[in-house]
Design an enzyme around this catalytic site. Structure first.
Site, PDB file in Angstrom:
ATOM      1  CB  SER A  68       8.484 -13.342  47.802  1.00 49.20           C
ATOM      2  OG  SER A  68       8.162 -14.633  47.321  1.00 49.20           O
ATOM      3  CG  ASP A  73      15.832 -17.417  45.496  1.00 50.78           C
ATOM      4  OD1 ASP A  73      14.904 -17.987  44.871  1.00 50.78           O
ATOM      5  OD2 ASP A  73      15.626 -16.499  46.323  1.00 50.78           O
ATOM      6  CG  HIS A  80      11.846 -16.007  44.862  1.00 50.65           C
ATOM      7  ND1 HIS A  80      12.596 -16.177  45.994  1.00 50.65           N
ATOM      8  CD2 HIS A  80      10.582 -15.766  45.280  1.00 50.65           C
ATOM      9  CE1 HIS A  80      11.821 -16.025  47.058  1.00 50.65           C
ATOM     10  NE2 HIS A  80      10.591 -15.790  46.658  1.00 50.65           N
TER      11      HIS A  80
END
Ligand SMILES: *[C@@H]1O[C@H](CO)[C@@H](O)[C@H](O)[C@H]1NC(C)=O
Ligand SMILES: *[C@@H]1O[C@H](CO)[C@@H](O)[C@H](O)[C@H]1NC(C)=O
Ligand SMILES: *[C@@H]1O[C@H](CO)[C@@H](O)[C@H](O)[C@H]1NC(C)=O
Length: 397
Positions: free
Chosen positions: A79, A369, A372
């Site tokens: 990600s 979040d 991340h």
């Protein structure tokens, strides 16, 4: 990024925890701001746009551009570099809804696991390639999009083949298959010789491994029974090195692997493993360092056998750790919780415009979040990378 169904049930558990925390936090609730702007209109539709004041902080000056340019950039991994591939596959690990992307140009969620741009974009931008890097699976990519590079990365992927399987992310092996398919397309556009130049002179960056440790090894407890952490990190490093070899065999000649950050200090790990005081989870930080040192050693050993190739390990651990230890130096007020929601556990679908409050000033948060970093943290780290770690790529090869 981590989101498996068993994680989901754990998060449900966290939701009850959340109410306890929420009571405690309610007294200091000024920190939190409803996502919708509570205007005089009674319309209950949440608006993800923040008010005008909580905009991002003044941008750090871009790093000095080097005089050598890369024709293209290729991103692989998880990600941290996924610019939206997961939008086009069946997985729970997605970020194609607000408030993800709220600070991206036009405030559009793109599948980037962040409030704005991510390292694939910043690195491409700072190297003068292009301002944002599209996801390979995005339909309608133009010839120009393809010739200057794309991201093959997929949130939730990892060097352990089990890691992407658990969450239906794109395995590293499949990312390579896409890369080879991509190379054929480029050959179709510009011919074999020019294509080989683009592939060999383009910069290939790989970031993965966090999800292997956080989700597979420590999260699922599956592999804990099969391996000790020493064997597991060796297995990860071997898998990463074999990926490097396959990139080389596909024609890449400028390859950088970015190591793992102190993942024990990301908010969700503090919440789940850090005790009441939410300290960093030492065992995860130890595992990250162990993996990094093995990755570095085995990539260097491979690099010595490859001619006309720059293959390097790039450390991110120290820079990331410095941010956590000295937040003020970087203008961060919060480093132990994410901006989205309570910041203690929200990630993926739990960070959404319907139930999640947002912090007042996302630029003062290191984490977007519970997993991340924010765009601003990514920007600072990418800037350091371009300024300090690109040297080996400029040596004559
Ligand atoms: C690029 O910079 C290096 C040193 O930074 C210099 O030696 C070289 O001549 C420059 N090349 C061009 C094309 O400007
Ligand atoms: C490395 O580059 C040199 C100079 O371009 C070339 O002559 C040589 O064949 C290359 N070696 C390999 C293994 O590609
Ligand atoms: C938001 O945080 C950044 C970074 O600390 C700071 O520079 C900026 O002034 C803050 N903005 C507001 C509106 O408080």
């Amino acid at each position: 990024c981590s989101f498996s169904s068993s994680k989901l049930s754990r998060c449900v558990l966290f939701i009850s925890l959340f109410f306890t925390f929420f009571l405690a936090m309610h007294t200091s609730a000024h920190r939190l701001q409803r996502v919708p702007n509570p205007g005089p209109s009674p319309a209950p539709t949440p608006k993800p746009k923040p008010g005008p004041s909580p905009g991002p902080a003044p941008e750090p000056a871009p790093p000095k551009a080097h005089n050598m340019t890369f024709p293209a950039i290729f991103a692989f991994g998880d990600s941290i570099l996924d610019t939206g591939n997961n939008d086009y596959i069946m997985t729970l690990i997605k970020a194609d809804f607000l408030p993800y992307g709220m600070n991206f140009p036009d405030g559009v969620p793109t599948g980037r696991f962040c409030n704005g741009k991510i390292p694939s974009d910043f690195i491409a931008d700072y190297l003068g390639v292009k301002p944002i890097v599209p996801a390979y699976l995005r339909p309608g990519l133009t010839k120009e999009d393809l010739l200057t590079g794309v991201s093959f990365a997929s949130g939730g992927s990892g060097f352990d083949p089990l890691t992407p399987i658990v969450v239906s992310a794109i395995p590293m092996s499949k990312q390579l298959t896409y890369f080879q398919e991509y190379i054929e397309k480029v050959k179709g556009f510009v011919g074999k010789e020019k294509a080989e130049h683009i592939i060999s002179q383009g910069l290939a960056i790989v970031v993965a491994g966090s999800d292997d440790l956080a989700n597979t090894y420590y999260g699922e407890h599956l592999e804990e029974f099969l391996y000790d952490i020493d064997s597991y990190t060796t297995f990860m490093a071997n898998s990463a090195t074999s990926f490097a070899m396959q990139l080389y065999e596909s024609g890449a000649r400028k390859i950088g692997f970015i190591g793992i950050s102190p993942i024990g200090c990301i908010p969700i790990q503090r919440t789940s493993r850090g005790g009441l005081r939410r300290k960093c989870a030492k065992e995860l930080n130890f595992a990250a360092q162990l993996f990094n040192s093995k990755l570095s050693t085995s990539l260097n050993a491979l690099a010595r056998t490859l001619q006309n190739t720059t293959l390097v390990y790039i450390d991110i651990y120290a820079a990331f750790d410095d941010m956590i230890q000295n937040p003020k130096k970087y203008g961060f007020d919060e480093i132990d919780r994410g901006c989205c929601g309570t910041g203690l556990f929200e990630l993926g679908p739990l960070c959404n415009k319907f139930t999640s409050l947002l912090c007042k000033n996302v630029s003062s948060y290191m984490f977007w979040d519970s997993y991340h970093p924010t765009e601003r943290a990514y920007k600072i780290l990418s800037q350091k990378f371009v300024e300090n770690d690109m040297g080996p790529f400029y040596e004559n090869k």
